[in-house]
Write an enzyme that holds these catalytic residues in place. Sequence first.
Site, short mmCIF file in Angstrom:
data_model
loop_
_atom_site.label_atom_id
_atom_site.label_comp_id
_atom_site.label_asym_id
_atom_site.label_seq_id
_atom_site.Cartn_x
_atom_site.Cartn_y
_atom_site.Cartn_z
CE1 TYR A 123 -2.62 -3.40 0.91
CE2 TYR A 123 -4.33 -1.74 1.00
CZ TYR A 123 -3.95 -3.06 0.91
OH TYR A 123 -4.90 -4.04 0.81
CE LYS A 170 1.55 -17.82 1.02
NZ LYS A 170 0.66 -18.98 1.22
CG ASP A 203 -2.06 -19.80 3.09
OD1 ASP A 203 -1.26 -19.32 3.90
OD2 ASP A 203 -1.76 -20.72 2.32
CG ASP A 227 -7.51 -4.20 3.09
OD1 ASP A 227 -8.57 -4.01 3.70
OD2 ASP A 227 -7.25 -3.69 1.99
#
Length: 474
Positions: A123, A170, A203, A227
Amino acid sequence: MTAIPGDGIGPEVMKAVQRILAAAGAEIDWEEAEAGAEVFKRGIATGAPQETLDSIARNGIVLKGPLETPVGYGEKSANVTLRKFFELYGNIRPVRELPGIKTPFSGRGIDMVIVRENVEDLYTGIEHMQTAGAAQCLKLITEPGSERILRLAAALTQAEGRKKLTCATKANIMKFTEGMMKRVFERIMPDYPDLEPSHMIIDNCAHQMVIAPEQFDVVVSTNMNGDIISDLAAGLVGGLGVAPSSNIGDHAAMFEAVHGSAPQIAGKDLANPTALLLSAIMMLRHIGDFAAAEKVEQALLVTLEEARNLTGDIAPKGTGVGTTAYTDQVIANLGRTSGFASRAYQPLTLPQWPEGVWHHPPQTREVTGVDVFIETGAEPPALAASLQTAVAGSGLTLKMIENRGVQVWPAHSGRPFLVDLFRCRFMLEAPRDNADAAIAQALAGIGAGHHWMHVEKLQRFDGRDGYTKAQGEN
Ligand code: NAD
């Protein structure tokens, strides 16, 4: 405090919340400020005029309605402007089952908080077209950026009397960027012996949130992952319409509903002010007015529990009333106590970060080579041959060429689909002090016959490679 009513239903829900807070005895001096659609239309590209920025800087606390980004008035969102200008690095999104709001997860006792890093990661908005058909976005994650969001999450866990803090990343795939947050988490958690820290791959975290959401207490994550999981989590307890949030920084804090300006229902006395009210309750706790926060929260919970005079979006079928009547009902319930237990909230104390540039140079630094991104329609063997000629005598040799992360020269079995953007890795033949000069010489040779895009130096910091290998690279 600064109140930004905002666009669409913003002024209606803001008025409703201000009425409830006043009736609850919260003594707030509101300074109204403007941001959003009308401001863009006046040609102010940030969507927030200087007077609004000054008001926030002066007051430090903001309650904000939704802001529209009108199509055709620049591409920056006023929300992002406010977050970035005031470095509101921590986005806090409580996700708690509310009485009377039926969802497929009702009765599971969902009660968690998602803490999202709010200013770094993808972002930062640093994007470049590498070729006419290959786009790139820079994922920037820093050590201090990770540390301050993690310490905010830990402090929040303690302030809310919670125990479990899950860091979701991740890191298994992005070892440097996502791995940064995981490494900092592991480094600082010994400072919080009262907490139960754990790491979860993002995930799996999304999966766990759906199959066993009650296991979570506080979840902290990087910007983009946060987000996504914060919206996912909001969906478990009734959706964005009842989801509050805060944006916390060292010098300011901004509280807002997660939903948008709902232009279809604006000005019709139909909007549900619950999300902004829950945000205002977070604001009262943030400034230490725990008594008012508790009083308002209990009145809201009683109203939802009794399901009388609710707005149409959450009312039992056929019983919906308008914003004003719902607000009156919450006010009428001030002083009553619901069956929902409250937490023993404590003030949130955040570490102060030193001013000035954060700079922690390594003890040793060694340049070992360079990656040059080259645009070409040539096949890898032909590209390799021309590059070897181009860098001859520079002190660098071509080690490998990859395409979208997979080594294609020297070739492996299998053949990936190739696009016209190749990363070509050149290594210094021997360590040298003037590596930059060798790189400049090699680049001049490459540039004479190739379109190169960006260049990344390969460095070792304190004896460790500061770059990853391509898939298939030795
Ligand atoms: P939205 O949240 O405004 O609306 C989605 C749906 O939820 C609509 O059906 C709407 O009527 C309903 N809804 C939303 N809030 C409600 C409330 N309080 N009471 C009853 N119903 C409610 O999302 P959108 O339509 O995608 O966005 C509209 C505008 O809002 C866009 O310009 C967008 O940029 C802006 N937006 C702003 C923010 C913010 O300021 N933080 C957040 C999201 C969207």
